[in-house]
Scaffold this motif. Structure first.
Motif, PDB file in Angstrom:
ATOM      1  N   ASP A   1       0.887  -1.220   0.042  1.00 13.99           N
ATOM      2  CA  ASP A   1      -0.075   0.168  -0.135  1.00 13.99           C
ATOM      3  C   ASP A   1       0.863   1.045  -0.144  1.00 13.99           C
ATOM      4  OD1 ASP A   1      -1.892   2.155   0.435  1.00 13.99           O
ATOM      5  OD2 ASP A   1      -2.208   1.383   2.342  1.00 13.99           O
ATOM      6  N   PRO A   2       1.219   1.678  -1.245  1.00 18.19           N
ATOM      7  CA  PRO A   2       2.182   3.137  -1.201  1.00 18.19           C
ATOM      8  C   PRO A   2       1.668   4.138  -0.434  1.00 18.19           C
ATOM      9  CG  PRO A   2       2.004   1.857  -3.464  1.00 18.19           C
ATOM     10  CD  PRO A   2       1.088   1.259  -2.458  1.00 18.19           C
ATOM     11  N   THR A   3       0.153   4.360  -0.553  1.00 18.54           N
ATOM     12  CA  THR A   3      -0.599   5.261   0.266  1.00 18.54           C
ATOM     13  C   THR A   3       0.143   5.220   1.749  1.00 18.54           C
ATOM     14  OG1 THR A   3      -2.491   4.437   0.851  1.00 18.54           O
ATOM     15  CG2 THR A   3      -1.948   5.448  -1.296  1.00 18.54           C
ATOM     16  N   GLY A   4       0.026   4.113   2.179  1.00 16.03           N
ATOM     17  CA  GLY A   4       0.533   3.873   3.824  1.00 16.03           C
ATOM     18  C   GLY A   4      -0.772   4.008   4.751  1.00 16.03           C
ATOM     19  N   ARG A   5      -2.289   4.210   3.924  1.00 12.30           N
ATOM     20  CA  ARG A   5      -3.158   4.862   4.680  1.00 12.30           C
ATOM     21  C   ARG A   5      -4.405   3.533   4.603  1.00 12.30           C
ATOM     22  NH1 ARG A   5      -3.393  11.347   4.443  1.00 12.30           N
ATOM     23  NH2 ARG A   5      -1.297  11.524   5.000  1.00 12.30           N
ATOM     24  N   ARG A   6      -4.414   2.755   3.715  1.00 12.85           N
ATOM     25  CA  ARG A   6      -5.404   1.839   3.311  1.00 12.85           C
ATOM     26  C   ARG A   6      -5.795   0.872   4.904  1.00 12.85           C
ATOM     27  NH1 ARG A   6     -10.227   1.218   1.647  1.00 12.85           N
ATOM     28  NH2 ARG A   6     -10.645  -0.582   0.228  1.00 12.85           N
TER      29      ARG A   6
ATOM     30  N   HIS B   1     -11.644   8.997 -11.305  1.00 14.92           N
ATOM     31  CA  HIS B   1     -12.093  10.396 -11.027  1.00 14.92           C
ATOM     32  C   HIS B   1     -12.430  10.946  -9.699  1.00 14.92           C
ATOM     33  CE1 HIS B   1     -13.124  14.407 -12.347  1.00 14.92           C
ATOM     34  NE2 HIS B   1     -14.272  14.411 -11.767  1.00 14.92           N
ATOM     35  N   LEU B   2     -13.181   9.775  -9.075  1.00 13.37           N
ATOM     36  CA  LEU B   2     -13.732  10.051  -7.786  1.00 13.37           C
ATOM     37  C   LEU B   2     -12.635   9.871  -6.717  1.00 13.37           C
ATOM     38  CD1 LEU B   2     -17.127   8.444  -8.112  1.00 13.37           C
ATOM     39  CD2 LEU B   2     -16.674  10.811  -7.871  1.00 13.37           C
ATOM     40  N   LEU B   3     -11.632   8.929  -6.867  1.00 13.36           N
ATOM     41  CA  LEU B   3     -10.347   8.641  -5.909  1.00 13.36           C
ATOM     42  C   LEU B   3      -9.642   9.972  -6.196  1.00 13.36           C
ATOM     43  CD1 LEU B   3      -9.819   4.997  -6.834  1.00 13.36           C
ATOM     44  CD2 LEU B   3     -10.358   5.978  -4.803  1.00 13.36           C
TER      45      LEU B   3
ATOM     46  N   SER C   1      -6.413  -1.612  -6.387  1.00 13.91           N
ATOM     47  CA  SER C   1      -4.871  -1.275  -6.885  1.00 13.91           C
ATOM     48  C   SER C   1      -5.010   0.134  -7.175  1.00 13.91           C
ATOM     49  CB  SER C   1      -4.819  -1.867  -8.167  1.00 13.91           C
ATOM     50  OG  SER C   1      -4.592  -3.358  -7.996  1.00 13.91           O
ATOM     51  N   LEU C   2      -6.223   0.772  -7.549  1.00 13.72           N
ATOM     52  CA  LEU C   2      -6.434   2.063  -7.805  1.00 13.72           C
ATOM     53  C   LEU C   2      -6.371   3.013  -6.214  1.00 13.72           C
ATOM     54  CD1 LEU C   2      -9.199   2.224 -10.157  1.00 13.72           C
ATOM     55  CD2 LEU C   2      -7.041   3.103 -10.840  1.00 13.72           C
ATOM     56  N   ARG C   3      -7.082   2.318  -5.422  1.00 14.29           N
ATOM     57  CA  ARG C   3      -7.104   3.135  -3.855  1.00 14.29           C
ATOM     58  C   ARG C   3      -5.823   2.980  -3.554  1.00 14.29           C
ATOM     59  NH1 ARG C   3     -12.088   3.679  -1.772  1.00 14.29           N
ATOM     60  NH2 ARG C   3     -13.793   2.179  -2.184  1.00 14.29           N
TER      61      ARG C   3
ATOM     62  N   ASP D   1      -3.013   5.084 -13.031  1.00  9.03           N
ATOM     63  CA  ASP D   1      -4.103   6.055 -13.000  1.00  9.03           C
ATOM     64  C   ASP D   1      -3.952   6.950 -11.680  1.00  9.03           C
ATOM     65  OD1 ASP D   1      -5.815   4.963 -15.637  1.00  9.03           O
ATOM     66  OD2 ASP D   1      -4.942   3.250 -14.389  1.00  9.03           O
ATOM     67  N   THR D   2      -3.485   6.050 -10.671  1.00  4.63           N
ATOM     68  CA  THR D   2      -3.506   6.880  -9.374  1.00  4.63           C
ATOM     69  C   THR D   2      -2.431   6.585  -8.540  1.00  4.63           C
ATOM     70  OG1 THR D   2      -4.409   4.938  -8.450  1.00  4.63           O
ATOM     71  CG2 THR D   2      -6.254   6.411  -9.222  1.00  4.63           C
ATOM     72  N   PHE D   3      -1.234   6.741  -9.590  1.00  2.03           N
ATOM     73  CA  PHE D   3      -0.077   6.559  -8.714  1.00  2.03           C
ATOM     74  C   PHE D   3       0.276   8.030  -7.970  1.00  2.03           C
ATOM     75  CE2 PHE D   3       4.741   6.484  -8.757  1.00  2.03           C
ATOM     76  CZ  PHE D   3       5.046   5.287  -8.993  1.00  2.03           C
ATOM     77  N   GLY D   4       0.839   7.602  -6.896  1.00  2.00           N
ATOM     78  CA  GLY D   4       1.037   8.834  -5.814  1.00  2.00           C
ATOM     79  C   GLY D   4      -0.260   9.446  -5.147  1.00  2.00           C
ATOM     80  N   LEU D   5      -1.423   8.424  -5.080  1.00  2.00           N
ATOM     81  CA  LEU D   5      -2.420   8.886  -4.510  1.00  2.00           C
ATOM     82  C   LEU D   5      -2.352   8.693  -3.304  1.00  2.00           C
ATOM     83  CD1 LEU D   5      -5.635   9.437  -5.202  1.00  2.00           C
ATOM     84  CD2 LEU D   5      -5.899   7.007  -4.744  1.00  2.00           C
ATOM     85  N   GLU D   6      -2.970   9.876  -2.425  1.00  2.00           N
ATOM     86  CA  GLU D   6      -3.044   9.937  -0.994  1.00  2.00           C
ATOM     87  C   GLU D   6      -4.371   9.810  -0.444  1.00  2.00           C
ATOM     88  OE1 GLU D   6      -0.511   9.836   0.878  1.00  2.00           O
ATOM     89  OE2 GLU D   6       0.880  10.220  -0.459  1.00  2.00           O
TER      90      GLU D   6
END
Length: 267
Positions: A15-20, A227-229, A251-253, A259-264
């Motif tokens: 989980d690259p966001t570290g928050r899931r 888009h919503l993410l 994966s998007l989350r 599509d969401t690379f680097g998403l927080e």
């Protein structure tokens, strides 16, 4: 030495966001629509994807079409995997229009459903009736998910009316309020005829709500999910997800797709 015990991905690779978060979640919930999976396909689905599914809906009014034993087994499996499971809201609308609400509640209780969807996407429903259905559901021990919006092609959302509906539904006991988009995700709610999001309406709705996390957005198409993410963050609740798209959405989350690379978690 048991080598398999060492086979664990680094947390920031999982989980690259570290928050899931894990279940039970209050944010970032995923609702999957089951439009007729057989038992083996359902078992395979849960074996691979259960950690990423929070809510499962037996689509539309298909609930009474299943062999009873098969349906009960699907419900049992969902419960074992901490997945809330409910009939589609259209089925309750059938019960309301045919004056068979008590019989409806009797059967879903006997079958073991853990949740219910209260909607008026096809019929007109007085506020008092909606309140009563939420009350009956709560008394039956069911988690209540209400829905706002009509299924009619071209229908849109009145932000003021939506906010009022959300606040009243939650006051009466709803856990989340779903924003209608059907299984097509086109020409309904916040999506135009091409499935593109009407951002002005989206931001107007979110801006008027004291707690936007009370909403679950139906978003069956990948571009809508992306888009919503990106707009609302990885903690947005999304629904009407196809069983084939659960890994894609997860994966998007987590920012595990381009599509969401680097998403927080928050935009």
């Amino acid at each position: 030495m048991d080598v398999t015990s060492q086979l664990e991905w680094h947390p920031l690779l999982r989980d690259p966001t570290g928050r899931r978060t894990v279940k039970p979640r209050t944010r970032g919930q995923t609702m999957v629509i089951d439009k007729g999976l057989g038992l083996h396909a359902f078992e395979d689905l849960l074996q691979t994807s259960a950690p990423y599914i929070d809510l499962l809906k037996i689509g539309f009014g298909t609930t009474p079409l299943y062999p009873t034993g098969l349906l009960k087994r699907k419900i049992e499996l969902a419960r074992q995997h901490q997945i809330a499971i409910m009939p589609g809201g259209t089925f309750l609308e059938v019960a309301v229009s045919r004056h068979t609400v008590p019989e409806y509640f009797d059967m879903i209780g006997l079958l073991g459903f853990t949740a219910i969807e209260v909607s008026d996407g096809t019929i007109e429903m007085e506020r008092t009736v909606r309140n009563e259905l939420i009350r009956l559901s709560r008394e039956a021990g069911l988690t209540v998910y209400t829905e706002y919006g009509k299924k009619l092609w071209g229908s849109t959302i009145d932000a003021e009316e939506l906010v009022e509906t959300v606040l009243l539904d939650v006051q009466h006991g709803a856990a989340l309020v779903t924003i209608e988009a059907r299984e097509s995700g086109a020409g309904v709610g916040i999506f135009d005829a091409n499935g593109e999001c009407r951002d002005e309406e989206l931001l107007d709705i979110v801006g008027k709500l004291p707690e936007p996390d009370l909403l679950l957005w139906e978003a069956p198409q990948k571009q809508q999910q992306v888009h919503l993410l990106k707009t609302l963050g990885s903690g947005v609740n999304l629904g009407n997800i196809s069983p084939n798209d659960i890994f894609s959405l997860e994966s998007l989350r987590r920012g595990l797709r381009s599509d969401t690379f680097g998403l927080e978690l928050s935009p």
